[in-house]
Write an enzyme that holds these catalytic residues in place. Structure first.
Site, short mmCIF file in Angstrom:
data_model
loop_
_atom_site.label_atom_id
_atom_site.label_comp_id
_atom_site.label_asym_id
_atom_site.label_seq_id
_atom_site.Cartn_x
_atom_site.Cartn_y
_atom_site.Cartn_z
N ASP A 191 -5.09 -9.79 -6.11
CA ASP A 191 -4.31 -8.94 -4.78
C ASP A 191 -5.34 -8.93 -3.71
OD1 ASP A 191 -2.16 -7.73 -3.51
OD2 ASP A 191 -3.49 -6.18 -3.43
N TYR A 218 -8.50 -7.63 4.33
CA TYR A 218 -9.57 -7.05 3.41
C TYR A 218 -11.14 -7.89 4.04
CZ TYR A 218 -6.12 -4.79 0.60
OH TYR A 218 -5.02 -4.11 0.16
N LYS A 247 -1.62 -10.82 1.88
CA LYS A 247 -0.86 -9.99 2.98
C LYS A 247 -1.07 -10.23 4.21
CE LYS A 247 -1.76 -5.99 -0.15
NZ LYS A 247 -3.02 -6.16 -0.50
N HIS A 283 1.99 -6.40 5.34
CA HIS A 283 0.99 -5.25 4.87
C HIS A 283 1.44 -4.13 5.17
CE1 HIS A 283 -3.49 -4.82 3.89
NE2 HIS A 283 -2.84 -3.61 3.59
#
Ligand SMILES: NC(=O)c1ccc[n+]([C@@H]2O[C@H](COP(=O)([O-])OP(=O)(O)OC[C@H]3O[C@@H](n4cnc5c(N)ncnc54)[C@H](OP(=O)(O)O)[C@@H]3O)[C@@H](O)[C@H]2O)c1
Length: 292
Positions: free
Chosen positions: A43, A48, A73, A106
């Site tokens: 994930d 990120y 996401k 997200h």
């Protein structure tokens, strides 16, 4: 590895590796360690900043791409129909893959919900086109799910939300369960209770969890993961340390009793660790997601 069946029939490993706050330069090793330990689900997220390294690790691992469930996401700055279609191009390009197994929004953008709906409509288009195998959301509260379901043609396969023993969001979980939306627990071992200063004591030091762990000769993290899995949730614990990565997947040889599950249920404090979903705005949380 246990598999969960999503509402469109796609199967997803119940336990995956999370990579939030894993620095890009440590991501390849973490993902490699996870794949070597038997993980088949990663994930990540556009926000990120480590999708490229996730993709590189999978490609270099020797594990068949088709065996690894890749979830990512779309960040709020890429909401809107065309922007979200392009968000896929950015993520897939960095991951180095043509198809994403699970693509989720997200966050809801409560003050600009139309943009959220447009983003979701783009996910639906990509599902129809086969660019993604399943679609979903994250951090959606009941009212956000309600508003989404009024408009959506496809029920989200998952809602990824903060769930750990100290914050369980049972109302959101139940609302999802009644509609075929699987709850995926972020911070499943309560990371947000101990990596963020000034919050509420660490779930890892909880005496109830400690007692159950001792009785099963397992660690507190393993007990929490087992609690989620036995209650039907998907989990995505994060670690950059190979021994913890291996520890976190070594949870399929114990069974917690109904009493133990209930004792952990009773630890809910109702106190959220993450940001209040209603407060997410582009002004405070927007940020540019680079091209692939
Ligand atoms: N959708 C969202 O808004 C959202 C928000 C937060 C997280 N997430 C997702 O959920 C994943 C997991 O959540 P999280 O990272 O917040 O928290 P978590 O997985 O509950 O906890 C991670 C923390 O626990 C430590 N840790 C890992 N395994 C351990 C073990 N066996 N014993 C002791 N400590 C251990 C890690 O440190 P080391 O790395 O040093 O081992 C890290 O500090 C994220 O990586 C991300 O994929 C999503």
């Amino acid at each position: 590895m246990d598999q969960l069946k999503l509402n469109n029939g796609v199967k997803m490993p119940a336990l995956g590796l999370g990579v939030f706050q894993t620095p890009p330069e440590e991501t390849r090793d973490a993902v490699q360690a996870a794949l070597s330990s038997g993980y088949r689900h990663i994930d990540t997220a556009a926000a990120y900043g480590n999708e490229r390294e996730v993709g590189q690790a999978i490609a270099a691992s020797g594990v068949d791409r088709g065996e690894v469930f890749v979830e990512t996401k779309i960040w709020i700055s890429d909401y809107g129909y065309d922007q979200t279609l392009h968000g896929f191009d950015k993520s897939a390009g960095k991951l180095g893959i043509d198809q994403i197994d699970l693509l989720i929004l997200h966050q809801a953008l409560p003050s600009e919900f139309d943009k959220t709906l447009e983003a979701y409509r783009a996910l639906e288009t990509m599902l129809e086109q086969g660019k993604v195998r399943a679609i979903g959301v994250s951090n959606f509260m009941v009212e956000h799910l309600d508003r989404l379901l009024e408009q959506a043609g496809v029920v989200p396969a998952v809602n990824q939300i903060e769930v750990h023993p100290y914050f369980q969001q049972r109302e959101v979980q139940a609302f999802g369960a009644e509609r075929g939306i699987l709850t995926q627990a972020w911070s499943p071992i309560g990371g947000i209770t101990f990596y963020r200063d000034g919050s509420q004591g660490s779930t890892l030091d909880d005496p109830t969890i400690g007692r159950i762990a001792q009785a099963h000769d397992k660690s507190p993290a393993q007990v929490m993961l087992r609690w989620h899995l036995q209650q039907g949730r998907s989990v995505i614990p994060k670690s950059t340390k190979p021994h913890r990565i291996a520890e976190n997947i070594d949870v399929f040889d114990i069974e917690l009793s109904a009493d133990a599950l209930a004792a952990i249920d009773a630890l809910d404090t109702g106190r959220r660790g993450g940001p209040e979903p209603e407060d997410i705005t582009l002004e405070s949380f927007g940020r540019d997601i680079p091209e692939a």
